[in-house]
Design a protein around this motif. Structure first.
Motif, short mmCIF file in Angstrom:
data_model
loop_
_atom_site.label_atom_id
_atom_site.label_comp_id
_atom_site.label_asym_id
_atom_site.label_seq_id
_atom_site.Cartn_x
_atom_site.Cartn_y
_atom_site.Cartn_z
N TYR A 79 0.85 -1.19 0.00
CA TYR A 79 0.00 0.00 0.00
C TYR A 79 0.88 1.24 0.00
O TYR A 79 1.77 1.39 0.86
CB TYR A 79 -0.92 -0.02 1.21
N TYR A 80 0.61 2.12 -0.97
CA TYR A 80 1.40 3.33 -1.16
C TYR A 80 0.57 4.56 -0.85
O TYR A 80 -0.56 4.70 -1.32
CB TYR A 80 1.90 3.42 -2.60
N CYS A 81 1.17 5.45 -0.11
CA CYS A 81 0.58 6.76 0.11
C CYS A 81 0.91 7.65 -1.08
O CYS A 81 2.02 7.56 -1.64
CB CYS A 81 1.17 7.34 1.39
N ALA A 82 -0.03 8.52 -1.45
CA ALA A 82 0.15 9.37 -2.62
C ALA A 82 -0.32 10.78 -2.30
O ALA A 82 -1.24 10.96 -1.49
CB ALA A 82 -0.64 8.81 -3.80
N ALA A 83 0.28 11.76 -2.97
CA ALA A 83 -0.12 13.14 -2.74
C ALA A 83 0.08 13.97 -4.01
O ALA A 83 0.97 13.68 -4.82
CB ALA A 83 0.68 13.75 -1.60
N GLU A 84 -0.77 14.98 -4.15
CA GLU A 84 -0.69 15.90 -5.28
C GLU A 84 -0.36 17.30 -4.75
O GLU A 84 -0.97 17.73 -3.76
CB GLU A 84 -2.02 15.92 -6.05
#
Length: 131
Positions: A95-100
């Motif tokens: 599981y990967y955390c992602a951000a914009e």
């Protein structure tokens, strides 16, 4: 720069629960949207859940996790969480955390389930669900 660090993965039996955390550091003020993706063994990375910072927008879930997973954040919005309930072996993966943070493509209702809006990734945390 922005750094994302996930925690909370582990081994759990089918039907069990886990809560993942993702803490951001660095230029956190620049983050507009945050979310989670996962990658099962031998498969491509896929969208799990995401939301717009400060609640100025909807919360989005993959159909496969609706009603079981909940994305949330702390008051300071430095940490987001993924509460995962009623887990099944099909939920196994990293599981990967992602951000914009504003570019080159904004998070929108049209692209939320793709990785096009992601500017920053965490290193991932492994979730293993045994049958």
């Amino acid at each position: 720069q922005v750094q994302l660090v996930e925690s909370g993965g582990g081994l759990v039996q089918a039907g069990g629960s886990l809560r993942l955390s993702c803490t951001a550091s660095g230029r956190t003020w620049s983050l507009r949207a945050r979310g989670w993706f996962r990658q099962a063994p031998g498969k491509e990375r896929e969208f799990v859940a995401a939301h717009i910072r400060n609640g100025f927008g909807g919360i989005y879930y993959a159909d496969s996790v609706k009603g079981r997973f909940v994305i949330s954040r702390d008051n300071a919005e430095s940490t987001i969480y993924l509460q995962m309930n009623n887990l099944s072996p099909e939920d196994t993966g990293v599981y990967y955390c992602a951000a914009e943070s504003g570019g080159p493509e904004y998070f929108t209702a049209a692209n939320y389930n793709t990785a096009r809006w992601v500017d920053h990734w965490g290193n991932g945390t492994l979730v293993t669900v045994s049958s």
